[in-house]
Design a protein around this motif. Sequence first.
Motif, short mmCIF file in Angstrom:
data_model
loop_
_atom_site.label_atom_id
_atom_site.label_comp_id
_atom_site.label_asym_id
_atom_site.label_seq_id
_atom_site.Cartn_x
_atom_site.Cartn_y
_atom_site.Cartn_z
N ASP A 199 24.16 91.86 4.61
CA ASP A 199 24.34 91.05 5.81
C ASP A 199 24.60 89.59 5.47
O ASP A 199 25.40 88.92 6.13
N ILE A 200 23.93 89.08 4.45
CA ILE A 200 24.13 87.68 4.04
C ILE A 200 25.55 87.48 3.52
O ILE A 200 26.24 86.53 3.89
N ILE A 201 25.99 88.38 2.65
CA ILE A 201 27.34 88.28 2.11
C ILE A 201 28.37 88.36 3.23
O ILE A 201 29.35 87.62 3.25
N TRP A 202 28.13 89.27 4.21
CA TRP A 202 29.08 89.44 5.32
C TRP A 202 29.20 88.17 6.14
O TRP A 202 30.30 87.77 6.54
N ARG A 203 28.09 87.48 6.40
CA ARG A 203 28.13 86.27 7.21
C ARG A 203 28.94 85.18 6.53
O ARG A 203 29.76 84.51 7.15
N TYR A 204 28.71 85.01 5.23
CA TYR A 204 29.47 83.99 4.51
C TYR A 204 30.94 84.38 4.40
O TYR A 204 31.83 83.53 4.48
N PHE A 205 31.19 85.65 4.20
CA PHE A 205 32.57 86.14 4.16
C PHE A 205 33.29 85.84 5.46
O PHE A 205 34.43 85.37 5.48
N SER A 206 32.63 86.09 6.60
CA SER A 206 33.27 85.90 7.90
C SER A 206 33.69 84.46 8.11
O SER A 206 34.81 84.18 8.56
N TRP A 207 32.79 83.51 7.79
CA TRP A 207 33.14 82.12 7.98
C TRP A 207 34.24 81.69 7.00
O TRP A 207 35.21 81.03 7.39
N ALA A 208 34.09 82.04 5.73
CA ALA A 208 35.10 81.69 4.73
C ALA A 208 36.45 82.28 5.10
O ALA A 208 37.50 81.65 4.93
N ASN A 209 36.43 83.48 5.63
CA ASN A 209 37.63 84.19 6.04
C ASN A 209 38.39 83.40 7.11
O ASN A 209 39.59 83.17 7.00
N GLN A 210 37.68 82.97 8.16
CA GLN A 210 38.34 82.26 9.25
C GLN A 210 38.74 80.85 8.85
O GLN A 210 39.73 80.31 9.37
N MET A 217 41.95 75.21 -2.21
CA MET A 217 42.33 76.58 -1.86
C MET A 217 42.24 77.53 -3.05
O MET A 217 41.93 78.71 -2.88
N ARG A 218 42.54 77.04 -4.23
CA ARG A 218 42.41 77.90 -5.41
C ARG A 218 40.97 78.38 -5.55
O ARG A 218 40.70 79.57 -5.72
N ILE A 219 40.04 77.43 -5.48
CA ILE A 219 38.62 77.78 -5.61
C ILE A 219 38.18 78.63 -4.43
O ILE A 219 37.52 79.66 -4.59
N PHE A 220 38.54 78.18 -3.22
CA PHE A 220 38.15 78.87 -1.99
C PHE A 220 38.67 80.30 -1.98
O PHE A 220 37.96 81.23 -1.59
N SER A 221 39.93 80.47 -2.39
CA SER A 221 40.55 81.80 -2.36
C SER A 221 39.86 82.76 -3.31
O SER A 221 39.58 83.91 -2.96
N VAL A 222 39.58 82.31 -4.52
CA VAL A 222 38.93 83.19 -5.50
C VAL A 222 37.54 83.58 -5.03
O VAL A 222 37.14 84.74 -5.11
N VAL A 223 36.79 82.58 -4.51
CA VAL A 223 35.44 82.87 -4.00
C VAL A 223 35.51 83.88 -2.85
O VAL A 223 34.76 84.87 -2.81
N LEU A 224 36.43 83.64 -1.90
CA LEU A 224 36.58 84.56 -0.77
C LEU A 224 36.96 85.96 -1.24
O LEU A 224 36.39 86.95 -0.78
N LEU A 225 37.91 86.04 -2.16
CA LEU A 225 38.38 87.35 -2.61
C LEU A 225 37.27 88.13 -3.33
O LEU A 225 37.17 89.35 -3.17
N VAL A 226 36.46 87.43 -4.11
CA VAL A 226 35.33 88.12 -4.77
C VAL A 226 34.32 88.58 -3.73
O VAL A 226 33.77 89.69 -3.82
N PHE A 239 41.81 86.29 4.98
CA PHE A 239 41.93 87.24 3.88
C PHE A 239 43.35 87.79 3.81
O PHE A 239 43.88 88.03 2.73
N HIS A 240 43.98 87.97 4.97
CA HIS A 240 45.33 88.51 5.00
C HIS A 240 46.33 87.61 4.27
O HIS A 240 47.32 88.08 3.72
N ALA A 241 46.07 86.29 4.30
CA ALA A 241 46.96 85.36 3.61
C ALA A 241 46.92 85.55 2.11
O ALA A 241 47.87 85.22 1.40
N THR A 242 45.81 86.10 1.60
CA THR A 242 45.72 86.40 0.18
C THR A 242 46.39 87.73 -0.16
O THR A 242 46.74 87.98 -1.31
#
Length: 468
Positions: A378-389, A126-135, A242-245
């Motif tokens: 669009d590419i960044i958005w797609r990865y963001f959406s999956w990582a987000n959920q 989660m530490r790694i995942f959270s930082v990647v998602l937040l960036v 994202f809201h959890a962050t």
Amino acid sequence: MITFFISLIVLILGFLIYGKFVETVFKPSTKPTPAITHNDGVDYIPMPTWKVFMIQLLNIAGLGPIFGAIAGALWGPVVYFWIVIGTIFSGAVHDYLSGMISLRHNGESISEIVGIYLGDTMKIVMRIFSVVLLVLVGTVFMTGPALLLAKLTPDSLNVTFWLIVVLIYYFLATLLPIDKIIGKIYPLFGACLIIMAVGVSSGIILGGWQMPEMTLQNLHPKDLPIWPLMFITVACGATSGFHATQSPLMARCMKEEKNGRVVFYGAMVAEGIIALIWASAGIAFYETTGGLAAAIASAGPGGVVYDVSFGTLGTVGGILAMIGVIACPITSGDTAFRSARYTISDWFKIDQVSYVKRLYLAVPLLAIGGILSQMDFDIIWRYFSWANQTLAMIALWTGAMYLWKQYKGSWQHLIAVVPAIFMTMVTFTYILQAPEGFGLPTSITYPAGIIITIFWTIVYFKSTVFKK
């Protein structure tokens, strides 16, 4: 139009009834909050409840409930169902639990909370995942506003100029104490956000556009499957990791635990209403999902926002609506980078009172965001959406484990277990099926998603209910 108003009423009733029920389950205490006991003048600062609510709303209401809802509307009015049910029973529960559990643990970030309840391995993940998602979030919410601002100044200031302006603002908002910029300008942005939501919905209704009525039929022009694509696409408009962050930011500023239902559950319901408005406006303004798809293809979701705002409200109203839409992602992007700083500082135990130590973390984070902003949006958005959920799924399982430990042998944890199971199936099925994932056919992904979800659920219940 009847469906729109019924959905709006159900969202409000969800806050009043189910939100109260969730609060009763959690049982807020009267103990001093971290804002009181850890006041450091930088991140832990007591603020009035109305201001904390407004900051929380603007933190979480980025492009997700606007761009995501517009894209989700391609499937037709069935998107209303997910926005309403997802917000009440999943998204708002997720936000409330992540915020309140953080509050109970001195405002620690979500990765540290996950470690406490799901173990050290998940904490590292989660530490790694959270930082990647937040960036990724910060990058998406840097690029999106720049694109929208450039539309307002087509003859003078381009996207690059606005990217630099937004990046400078993010640097200051990430570095300075939370009450210096964020605490002062968010109420103004909040007013713009409210004007935008009320203005666009009123413009559609009074302008004679027809909001579609509920149907579970798949109206996507490309016949893309509702499951699981729509549930990932809408993202922040129904459930968002994202809201959890973001919730820990406000857990560090709340004066009393009893304010949690308004701040956390209430802000998510407000975001659900924003998503409902934009999903309805997207279909109504272009009359069909095919018309909406053509508009997105030619000008992107930002172009849709521009057309709807000016088409329903005229020049002055359109500008105000656009400012509200621009404020949403900017006020999520700045706190995304701020949350990334929190996560890394919690991870490596780096004190954040010193400006110099904050600079050590803020500068490289924003530099990475600036580089990523040059990639395909669009590419960044797609990865963001999956990582987000996916993060939402993990946060819900964490909330379930917290409630189980608080009420062993009882049913209270089920308010988090049920949406956690659902989101597990959504995220695994999606990544197996999506082109940016494994690209497998539905004949494989559907049963595989069910099997993985059953396995994950069994692991949870073996470690709780059936643990010897």
